[in-house]
Design an enzyme around this catalytic site. Structure first.
Site, PDB file in Angstrom:
ATOM      1  N   CYS A 286       0.784  -1.247   0.000  1.00 39.69           N
ATOM      2  CA  CYS A 286       0.000   0.000   0.000  1.00 39.69           C
ATOM      3  C   CYS A 286       0.815   1.296   0.000  1.00 39.69           C
ATOM      4  O   CYS A 286       0.516   2.182  -0.794  1.00 39.69           O
ATOM      5  CB  CYS A 286      -1.018   0.017   1.129  1.00 39.69           C
ATOM      6  SG  CYS A 286      -1.071  -1.399   2.184  1.00 39.69           S
ATOM      7  N   ARG A 315       7.025 -11.227   5.166  1.00 40.65           N
ATOM      8  CA  ARG A 315       6.592 -11.002   6.535  1.00 40.65           C
ATOM      9  C   ARG A 315       7.264 -12.031   7.413  1.00 40.65           C
ATOM     10  O   ARG A 315       7.345 -13.207   7.046  1.00 40.65           O
ATOM     11  CB  ARG A 315       5.069 -11.148   6.661  1.00 40.65           C
ATOM     12  CG  ARG A 315       4.344 -10.124   5.817  1.00 40.65           C
ATOM     13  CD  ARG A 315       2.856 -10.188   6.042  1.00 40.65           C
ATOM     14  NE  ARG A 315       2.191  -9.294   5.101  1.00 40.65           N
ATOM     15  CZ  ARG A 315       0.882  -9.227   4.952  1.00 40.65           C
ATOM     16  NH1 ARG A 315       0.084 -10.000   5.686  1.00 40.65           N
ATOM     17  NH2 ARG A 315       0.347  -8.392   4.081  1.00 40.65           N
ATOM     18  N   GLN A 333       1.105 -10.848  -3.336  1.00 41.60           N
ATOM     19  CA  GLN A 333      -0.285 -10.423  -3.268  1.00 41.60           C
ATOM     20  C   GLN A 333      -0.702  -9.854  -4.605  1.00 41.60           C
ATOM     21  O   GLN A 333       0.026  -9.074  -5.193  1.00 41.60           O
ATOM     22  CB  GLN A 333      -0.448  -9.322  -2.215  1.00 41.60           C
ATOM     23  CG  GLN A 333      -0.312  -9.822  -0.800  1.00 41.60           C
ATOM     24  CD  GLN A 333      -0.559  -8.705   0.192  1.00 41.60           C
ATOM     25  OE1 GLN A 333      -0.015  -7.627   0.053  1.00 41.60           O
ATOM     26  NE2 GLN A 333      -1.385  -8.964   1.184  1.00 41.60           N
ATOM     27  N   ASP A 335      -2.414  -7.389  -5.368  1.00 42.10           N
ATOM     28  CA  ASP A 335      -2.911  -6.262  -4.606  1.00 42.10           C
ATOM     29  C   ASP A 335      -3.521  -5.219  -5.538  1.00 42.10           C
ATOM     30  O   ASP A 335      -3.029  -5.010  -6.636  1.00 42.10           O
ATOM     31  CB  ASP A 335      -1.721  -5.611  -3.879  1.00 42.10           C
ATOM     32  CG  ASP A 335      -2.084  -5.207  -2.472  1.00 42.10           C
ATOM     33  OD1 ASP A 335      -3.283  -5.101  -2.186  1.00 42.10           O
ATOM     34  OD2 ASP A 335      -1.160  -5.008  -1.675  1.00 42.10           O
ATOM     35  N   HIS A 337      -5.362  -1.179  -5.238  1.00 39.82           N
ATOM     36  CA  HIS A 337      -5.825  -0.069  -4.409  1.00 39.82           C
ATOM     37  C   HIS A 337      -6.712   0.821  -5.243  1.00 39.82           C
ATOM     38  O   HIS A 337      -6.324   1.249  -6.334  1.00 39.82           O
ATOM     39  CB  HIS A 337      -4.634   0.688  -3.822  1.00 39.82           C
ATOM     40  CG  HIS A 337      -3.891  -0.131  -2.828  1.00 39.82           C
ATOM     41  ND1 HIS A 337      -2.823  -0.921  -3.164  1.00 39.82           N
ATOM     42  CD2 HIS A 337      -4.114  -0.345  -1.510  1.00 39.82           C
ATOM     43  CE1 HIS A 337      -2.402  -1.561  -2.094  1.00 39.82           C
ATOM     44  NE2 HIS A 337      -3.159  -1.247  -1.075  1.00 39.82           N
ATOM     45  N   HIS A 467      -8.426  -1.184  -0.186  1.00 46.00           N
ATOM     46  CA  HIS A 467      -7.460  -2.232  -0.510  1.00 46.00           C
ATOM     47  C   HIS A 467      -8.253  -3.420  -1.018  1.00 46.00           C
ATOM     48  O   HIS A 467      -9.297  -3.731  -0.468  1.00 46.00           O
ATOM     49  CB  HIS A 467      -6.721  -2.763   0.736  1.00 46.00           C
ATOM     50  CG  HIS A 467      -6.023  -1.745   1.538  1.00 46.00           C
ATOM     51  ND1 HIS A 467      -4.667  -1.559   1.438  1.00 46.00           N
ATOM     52  CD2 HIS A 467      -6.456  -0.895   2.479  1.00 46.00           C
ATOM     53  CE1 HIS A 467      -4.309  -0.619   2.301  1.00 46.00           C
ATOM     54  NE2 HIS A 467      -5.364  -0.200   2.943  1.00 46.00           N
TER      55      HIS A 467
END
Length: 595
Positions: A286, A315, A333, A335, A337, A467
Site C-alpha cells: 500500500c 513477513r 499479493q 494487490d 488499491h 485495498h
RNA sequence: GCCCAGGUAGCUCAGUCGGCAGAGCAGCGGUUUUGUAAACCGCAGGUUGUGGGUUCGAAUCCCACCCUGGGCUCCA
C-alpha cells in the site's frame, strides 16, 4: 451460501456434541486412571470430536494413547451413568483443591467473578467428577465410535505466557461407519495435501539452503502460476485496472508514516542499512501504491483510479506457524488499491465484489463464506477516521452485498482500526477456513499520507481508499487450488495438457509430428518416447494427472488419428488429430473443468 | 516463539544391545517393441540434517543449532 439447518438436524448436532463432550470426560477419567497425578484443564467437543487438556508429570507417548484407548473402551463398556449435581462455589473450590485440581479451582473462581454464580454444575460418571455445564449422554455406553488421534501442546487458556499443557485429540461419531468414513476422509486429505502434490507433480519446493517459508517454483508450478497471472492480467485489464510496479524495499520513514513500524513491526524483517539510511523489506504494497497516487495533483475527473500489482511481500512469521504455501514468509499479493470519490463508492464496491466472485467462480470455488467486519459504534477512540465515514463505508458494503444478493456473516467489532471490510473465505479439504479475497476500507493511510484530489469547486478533498486482494496470496491460492483439484488441474491450468504415447519405437516419428501439430495450435504437449511398455507410459501420465493421453500405433498412423484416453479413465477411441486439437483448445480457452 | 514427534540415497522407508549403512521406486546402461495404470537384467547412487562431545568404535548415547510435521498463539 448459508446453510439452513432443519430442527432435527439441530437436534442431531446437539446430540453429537453431547456425545463428544462425554467422550472427553471418559478420556479424562481414563487419564486419571493411568496417571493419578494428572491435573485437568478443559475438555470440550469440537467439529469432528473432542480434546482434553492435561498438565501431566511426564510427556505422553504413542503407547499411552493405546493405553488410554483401552481404558476408555472399558469405561464405555461399563455404561457408567452421567449424574448431574450442583455444589456451592466455596464447597466446590475446596473440593477441587483437595483433589489437587488447580485449573478447576481457577475456572470456578472465574465463574464466580465474571458470572457471579453461587453454585457450580458437576457431572459424575463412576468415580470421576468434573466441573461441567453439560449436557451429556445418559451413560458412557452411549459415547459411540471414537479414536484418539494425536497429542499436541496447548497453552492454558490459550495464553502463551501461561502453563503449557498436553492436549489429547480424539474423533468421535455416532456409528462405526461414520468414524471409518471420517478416517478415510483424513487419508484422502493427506493424499491431496498440497505439500505432497507439490513434490509429486514437481510444482514447487522449499530449500533448507534458502530458508523456511520461502517458496521455490519449479517449471511446472511456474507454468500454472504464469497462467494464473495471465488470467489475472487479462481480467484486470478488462476490469479497468492499471498495472503498476513498485520496489521491494523502502525507507524507514515511509513505514513510519504508514504506521507499519508502529503496529506491524513484529511481522517485518529487520532493516538493512544503505548509505546510513534504514530500508525495510515490504510487508505490504500500500505505501508504494500511494506514492503513485501522490506523484502529482489529482483531479476529481480522473477518479476512480484502480492500481494493481502482483507485489511480492515478506513477513516474519513465527517458525511454528509456517505451513507450505498456505503460510509462507514470502508471498505475492495480487494487490489493488482503489481511490475514489464518496459518490463513486457504492458503484465501486459492487463492481469490485462482482469482479472477485467472477474470478473465484472460474477457479471452481462455488462454496464461499463472506464476512462483513464492522466497527463497534461509539468506540470512536479505537478507530481512525470520522464516524460518518465508517457509517458510509459500512452502508456501502452492505448495499453491495445486498445488490448481488449475497448472504454473509456480520462480524461486529472485527474491523481493523483503519476501516470496515468484507472477507471471502473458502474451507479446504481438511475443513480449515482460509481467507482468499479481501476488500478493505482504509481511512488511516489517506490521512497519514495526506491524500487529496481537487474537487469540482476547486477545493482539496480526501479520497476514499480501498485495498483489495483477490487471490489474496498467489502462493496460498495456488496451494488451495492444488488441494481443491487434488492435483488434477483443469485443462487451461494444466502444465502438460497432452502426453502422446507411441506404442513402439517405430511410432515415435508420427508421435512427434502430432506433437508438432498440437504444439503449433498452442497445446502443451509431451511425447513419451521412453523404451517402456505403453501400460507404463499410461500409468506415469495418469500419476502426473495429465488430462489427455493420446496413444498412437499402427492403426492411428494409417488413419491420421490419435487414440484418446482421459485421466478419468474414460476411453474416447480414435479421433482425428484436428478434431482432438480443437477439443483441447476449446476446453483450455473456455477455462472449463470438462475434459 | 513454545510443547511434542521426526530428519538415513531424488522419493517412501528398514537398520535389533554402540560393532562392515540396506530395500523398493525413481535415475543411468543394456535387452525387449509392446494396444489403455508398473517388462526383464545390470550399474551407480550416502558428510546417516549440521557442528561438537562420550567411546577402541556412533545412524544408534549426550549437548547445541538448522529444517520438517502435529498443535498452541498469530495471520494473506
Amino acid at each position: 451460501m448459508t446453510v439452513t439447518i432443519k430442527t432435527d438436524e439441530q437436534q442431531r448436532a446437539r446430540h453429537l456434541a453431547a456425545m463428544r463432550h462425554s467422550a472427553a470426560h471418559v478420556l479424562a477419567a481414563a487419564m486419571l486412571d493411568l496417571m493419578p497425578d494428572a491435573k485437568l484443564a478443559i475438555g470440550p467437543a469440537i467439529d469432528t470430536g473432542f480434546y482434553y487438556d492435561f498438565d501431566l508429570p511426564r510427556t505422553l507417548t504413542p503407547e499411552d494413547l493405546d493405553a488410554l484407548n483401552r481404558r476408555m473402551r472399558r469405561i464405555i463398556k461399563q455404561k457408567q451413568v452421567f449424574q448431574h449435581s450442583t455444589m456451592p462455589v466455596d464447597e466446590a473450590k475446596s473440593f477441587f483443591l483437595e483433589r489437587n485440581q488447580p485449573y478447576k479451582v481457577e475456572l470456578i473462581e472465574d465463574l464466580e467473578r465474571e458470572a457471579s454464580v453461587a453454585e457450580v454444575s458437576l457431572y459424575q460418571n463412576g468415580d470421576f467428577i468434573d466441573l461441567c455445564e453439560g449436557p451429556h449422554v445418559a451413560n458412557t455406553g452411549a459415547v459411540g465410535a471414537f479414536k484418539l488421534l494425536r497429542t499436541a501442546g496447548a497453552y492454558w487458556r490459550g495464553d502463551e505466557n501461561r502453563q503449557q499443557l498436553q492436549r489429547v485429540y480424539g474423533t468421535a461419531w455416532e456409528t462405526k461407519d461414520d468414524l471409518n468414513a471420517y478416517l478415510k476422509f483424513l487419508e484422502e486429505a493427506e493424499r491431496r495435501d498440497h505439500r505432497r502434490l507439490g513434490r509429486e507433480l514437481d510444482l514447487f519446493s522449499f530449500s533448507e539452503d534458502i530458508g523456511p517459508g520461502l517458496v521455490v517454483w519449479h517449471a511446472k508450478g511456474g507454468h500454472v502460476r504464469s497462467t494464473m497471472e495471465d488470467y489475472w492480467r487479462e481480467s484486470h485489464r478488462a476490469g479497468g485496472y492499471e498495472f503498476i510496479y513498485t520496489p521491494h524495499i523502502g525507507k524507514a520513514s515511509l513505514w513510519q508514516t504508514s504506521g507499519h513500524l508502529n503496529w506491524f513491526s513484529d511481522n517485518m524483517y529487520a532493516p538493512v542499512e544503505i548509505d546510513e539510511q534504514q530500508y525495510y523489506l515490504k510487508p505490504m504494497n500500500c505505501p508504494f501504491h500511494i506514492q503513485v497516487y501522490k506523484s502529482r495533483t489529482r483531479s476529481y475527473r480522473e477518479l476512480p483510479l484502480r492500481y494493481t500489482e502482483a507485489g511480492t511481500v515478506y513477513r516474519y512469521e513465527r517458525s511454528g506457524v509456517l505451513h507450505g504455501l498456505l503460510r509462507a514468509r514470502g508471498f505475492t499479493q495480487d494487490d489493488a488499491h482503489l481511490f475514489c470519490r464518496p459518490d463513486q463508492m457504492d458503484s465501486e464496491l459492487t463492481r469490485v465484489l462482482q469482479f472477485c466472485l467472477g474470478i473465484l467462480d472460474t477457479y471452481g470455488f462455488k462454496d464461499l463464506e463472506l464476512e462483513l467486519s464492522t466497527w463497534e459504534r461509539g468506540e470512536t477512540t479505537k478507530y481512525a477516521g470520522e464516524a460518518q465515514d465508517w457509517e458510509l463505508a459500512e452502508a456501502g458494503l452492505v448495499k453491495a452485498l445486498d445488490e448481488l444478493d449475497l448472504s454473509y456473516k456480520r462480524m461486529a467489532g472485527e474491523a481493523a482500526f483503519y476501516g470496515p471490510k468484507v472477507d471471502i473465505k473458502i474451507v479446504d479439504v481438511l475443513g480449515r477456513p482460509w481467507q482468499l479475497s479481501t476488500i478493505q476500507f482504509d481511512f488511516w493511510l489517506p490521512q497519514a499520507f495526506g491524500l487529496e484530489y481537487i474537487g469540482e469547486d476547486g477545493s482539496a478533498r480526501r479520497p476514499f481508499m480501498i485495498h483489495r486482494a483477490l487471490y489474496g496470496s498467489i502462493e496460498r491460492f495456488f496451494g488451495i487450488l492444488l488441494e481443491h483439484y487434488g492435483g488434477a488441474f483443469p485443462v487451461w491450468l494444466a502444465p502438460v495438457q497432452v502426453v502422446i504415447i507411441p506404442i513402439a519405437d517405430r511410432h515415435n516419428e508420427y508421435a512427434q509430428q502430432v506433437a508438432a501439430t498440437l504444439s503449433e495450435a498452442g497445446v502443451l504437449v509431451d511425447v513419451d518416447t521412453r523404451s517402456e511398455r505403453m501400460n507404463a507410459k499410461i500409468r506415469d501420465a495418469q500419476l502426473q494427472k495429465v488430462p489427455y493421453m493420446a496413444v498412437v500405433g499402427d492403426r492411428e498412423i494409417d488413419d491420421g488419428a490419435v487414440n484418446v484416453r482421459l485421466r478419468t479413465g474414460e476411453n474416447c477411441g480414435a479421433l482425428q488429430v484436428a478434431e482432438f486439437s480443437a477439443r483441447v483448445q476449446d476446453r483450455a480457452q473456455s477455462r472449463s473443468e470438462a475434459l
